[in-house]
Scaffold this active site. Structure first.
Site, PDB file in Angstrom:
ATOM      1  N   LYS A  71       0.807  -1.220   0.000  1.00  0.00           N
ATOM      2  CA  LYS A  71       0.000   0.000   0.000  1.00  0.00           C
ATOM      3  C   LYS A  71       0.841   1.273   0.000  1.00  0.00           C
ATOM      4  CE  LYS A  71      -4.192  -1.865   2.193  1.00  0.00           C
ATOM      5  NZ  LYS A  71      -3.883  -3.279   2.056  1.00  0.00           N
ATOM      6  N   GLU A 124      -2.956   6.967   7.829  1.00  0.00           N
ATOM      7  CA  GLU A 124      -3.658   7.911   6.968  1.00  0.00           C
ATOM      8  C   GLU A 124      -4.834   8.534   7.711  1.00  0.00           C
ATOM      9  OE1 GLU A 124      -4.579   5.420   3.652  1.00  0.00           O
ATOM     10  OE2 GLU A 124      -6.547   4.868   4.428  1.00  0.00           O
ATOM     11  N   HIS A 173     -15.022  -4.217   7.328  1.00  0.00           N
ATOM     12  CA  HIS A 173     -14.207  -3.971   6.132  1.00  0.00           C
ATOM     13  C   HIS A 173     -14.462  -4.983   5.008  1.00  0.00           C
ATOM     14  CE1 HIS A 173     -12.112  -0.982   8.508  1.00  0.00           C
ATOM     15  NE2 HIS A 173     -11.781  -1.892   9.402  1.00  0.00           N
ATOM     16  N   GLU A 176      -9.359   1.434  -6.226  1.00  0.00           N
ATOM     17  CA  GLU A 176     -10.260   1.710  -5.116  1.00  0.00           C
ATOM     18  C   GLU A 176      -9.954   3.084  -4.520  1.00  0.00           C
ATOM     19  OE1 GLU A 176     -10.328  -1.463  -2.295  1.00  0.00           O
ATOM     20  OE2 GLU A 176     -11.279  -2.835  -3.732  1.00  0.00           O
ATOM     21  N   GLU A 190      -6.174   1.885  -2.923  1.00  0.00           N
ATOM     22  CA  GLU A 190      -5.346   0.764  -3.355  1.00  0.00           C
ATOM     23  C   GLU A 190      -5.845   0.258  -4.701  1.00  0.00           C
ATOM     24  OE1 GLU A 190      -5.619  -2.581  -0.724  1.00  0.00           O
ATOM     25  OE2 GLU A 190      -7.761  -2.340  -0.445  1.00  0.00           O
ATOM     26  N   ASN A 214      -6.656  -3.378  -6.838  1.00  0.00           N
ATOM     27  CA  ASN A 214      -6.778  -4.826  -6.862  1.00  0.00           C
ATOM     28  C   ASN A 214      -6.455  -5.303  -8.273  1.00  0.00           C
ATOM     29  OD1 ASN A 214      -7.653  -5.644  -4.171  1.00  0.00           O
ATOM     30  ND2 ASN A 214      -9.441  -4.390  -4.593  1.00  0.00           N
ATOM     31  N   ARG A 271      -6.787  -7.808 -10.210  1.00  0.00           N
ATOM     32  CA  ARG A 271      -7.514  -9.037 -10.555  1.00  0.00           C
ATOM     33  C   ARG A 271      -8.957  -8.665 -10.844  1.00  0.00           C
ATOM     34  NH1 ARG A 271     -10.497  -9.244  -5.981  1.00  0.00           N
ATOM     35  NH2 ARG A 271      -9.473  -8.735  -4.016  1.00  0.00           N
TER      36      ARG A 271
END
Length: 616
Positions: A116, A200, A235, A275, A293, A295, A297
């Site tokens: 990240k 963050e 989450h 995202e 972030e 992903n 895939r």
């Protein structure tokens, strides 16, 4: 075009990939573990190869076995699905080194977005807005605390190698920061082998907005608009939709342009998701949406994007992996209507969302116009304790958001699963929550109001009375009360709990049990019997296994006197221990369990009888 494809996955995503591959005339090869020998993806593939024992770490996560299966069957390509090895750059490289086609991004792209902190630095350099925070190498706790103070509380501590909601802690004050940091680092080290964290700014009204991107080997990158995945529990996404409510065209254009820049920054090929975290306190604004972030895939929620764009993303993956350019240009893509997806899980919200495993003796999905079901199970299949307990993704499309939401609610309400428990009624309540209806969901909604959503609903009087009619003989007569109208009632067991129901009619051939379904919930109704084995009512004395598992301790013996609440035995299931206790003072009249014994759900383990003389 690829001619043969091995799917290095299981469950609904394996079935999803197989469906498109067959449409394209591609031979499909499934892989399976011991637990999945009779799984749906094995049945639907043209060929299947056994790759090991049930635990994923001994089968689906062993890259060497996947590659051996591909070589054994002559597969030209490997599609990783999502989860398991899908974002493992070393595995991707080994597939390429073996001369096979990897249906996914380049290993270098996976690595670039894998951590990240590194990903955020890369995005900032590419002109993609990132959340204010600290991403430095110095992990001295005192320095991290100082950086948190600079950012301003509350802050979010995140493991740089984290994912799936793990390695993440909220600190709302300097005093809370120290413990939160230590806890986050312990979990990160245990789960990912890396205790490095970033800090963050925590967004007070956070919304999770993500953009579907797609790149090819010719340097083209397009976006397929955004999804809103703000309804989350711990989450983990619960319900996803596309497009995002409250998104205006100017904000959408800027957000999607940022996502394309992000994908181009890592020379991205294939399906990916950028995202973002948005501060929704003043509506969606481009200057209050930040990169979170990527992903690398296909996402679980990709069907909602497919439903509003008319694109088959798996087909695009296979075409691009074969060397073809992206099938459509950006100006050919548009949004048509609204789509929502709910993740139907085998879990029991009333028991803290504990996974519910066992045989799916009844499995029916609600039918709705413009609806879609992506599943990896079938009626009669087993929900295994070894993998994610997803039963299906339930997807609805509508001309507008209200229509999509109502159709999804209807599909979930009309579903029926037994004896495995599901979260269907929880999902229906979430869809009907005022904030969700208004489109003002933030990621904390379930944390605030989830307890009410998880309450076990009761069947309506109409449904109960109709079910009772099948249990009682037609000649049953009403009882009489002095100075009152006749009352016709009887006691029954509803999932093992005593319940009194009015009798209005009976049956010439009464049955022993009836299954009720309403609002996505299923119950079993039986005549009340003290010895009944269909439930564990406090008054019945029957001690039943709440789920399949292993008896690890037996504390009593036949004939022993026990008191209410006394421990009788301990059952281990889903890596957790469950203590079963005496429902009242009495004597152990029957004991059918021994340490080390494997038992099935609702197996009669013991029976307690009231001691002689206890009844007045």
């Amino acid at each position: 075009m690829i001619r043969s494809l091995l799917i290095a996955n299981r469950g609904e995503i394996a079935c999803r990939v197989i469906r498109t591959a067959k449409k394209l005339g591609i031979r499909t090869i499934a892989v399976y573990s011991d637990a999945d020998a009779q799984a749906l993806h094995v049945r639907e593939a043209d060929e299947a190869v056994h790759i090991g024992p049930s635990p994923a770490r001994e089968s689906y996560l062993v890259g060497e076995r996947i590659l051996a299966a591909a070589q054994q069957t002559g597969a030209e390509a490997i599609h990783p699905g999502y989860g398991f090895l899908s974002e493992n750059s070393a595995f991707a490289q080994s597939v390429i080194d073996a001369g096979l086609v990897w249906v996914g991004p380049n290993p270098a792209s996976i690595d670039a977005m894998g951590l990240k902190d590194a990903a955020k630095k890369l995005m900032a350099a590419a002109g993609v807005p990132v959340t204010p925070g600290y991403m430095g190498e110095d992990q001295n706790p005192e320095l991290l605390a100082a950086e948190a103070a600079k950012i301003g509380y509350p802050v979010l501590i995140k493991a740089v190698a984290g994912g799936g909601g793990k390695g993440m802690r909220l600190a709302e004050s300097p005093d809370a920061f120290v413990d939160a940091l230590a806890s986050c680092q312990r979990e990160a080290a245990s789960s990912f082998g890396n205790d490095h964290v970033l800090i963050e700014k925590y967004i007070l009204s956070p919304r999770h907005i993500e953009v579907q991107v797609f790149g090819d080997k010719h340097g083209n990158v397009v976006h397929l608009f955004e999804r809103d995945c703000s309804l989350q529990r711990r989450h983990q996404k619960v319900i996803e939709e596309a497009p995002a409510p409250g998104m205006d065209e100017a904000t959408r254009a800027e957000l999607c342009a940022s996502a394309v820049r992000a994908a181009k920054a890592v020379d991205y090929v294939g399906a990916g998701t950028i995202e973002f975290i948005a501060d929704g306190s003043e509506g969606l604004r481009a200057d209050r949406i930040w990169f979170m972030e990527m992903n690398t895939r296909l996402q679980v929620e990709h069907p909602v994007t497919e439903e509003i764009t008319g694109v088959d993303l798996v087909e695009w993956q296979l075409r691009v992996a074969s060397g073809e350019p992206i099938p459509m240009a950006q100006d050919e893509l548009g949004i048509d209507g609204w789509a929502m997806e709910a993740r139907l899980y085998a879990e029991d919200p009333a028991k803290g969302f504990l996974p519910s495993i066992g045989k799916l003796e009844l499995l029916q999905f609600g039918d709705a116009e413009a609806g879609r079901i992506d599943t990896g199970v079938y009626e009669g299949a087993e929900v295994s304790p070894f993998y994610d307990p997803m039963i299906a993704k339930v997807i609805a499309w509508g001309e507008d958001r209200d229509e999509a939401r109502e159709r999804l609610s209807d599909m979930l309400s009309d579903s029926a699963v037994w004896p495995v428990k599901t979260n269907a009624s929880f999902l229906v309540k979430a869809l009907e929550h005022p904030d969700f209806v208004a489109g003002t969901v933030d990621t904390g909604l379930i944390g605030r109001d989830g307890e009410a959503m998880a309450e076990v609903p009761q069947p309506s009087a109409e449904v109960l009375e109709a079910a009772v009619a099948a249990l009682v003989p037609a000649y049953a007569t009403p009882g009489l009360r002095l100075n009152a109208a006749p009352v016709r009632k009887a006691w029954f067991l509803l999932d093992g709990q005593e319940i009194e129901v009015a009798l209005r009619e009976g049956s010439e051939e009464p049955t022993d049990a009836v299954l009720l379904t309403e609002q996505g919930q299923a119950w079993q109704l039986t005549p009340w019997r003290r010895e009944g084995v269909h439930g564990a009512a406090a008054g019945s004395g029957a001690i039943l296994a709440p789920m399949p598992g292993k008896v690890i301790a037996v504390e009593v013996e036949t004939g022993q006197a026990v008191t209410a609440g006394q421990k009788l035995l301990t059952l281990e299931a889903m890596k957790m221990e469950h203590t079963l206790t005496a429902p009242f003072d009495g004597v152990v009249a029957e004991l059918n369990a021994s340490a080390g014994q494997q038992v099935q759900v609702e197996a009669l383990l013991a029976r307690i009888e009231e001691a002689a003389g206890d009844e007045a």
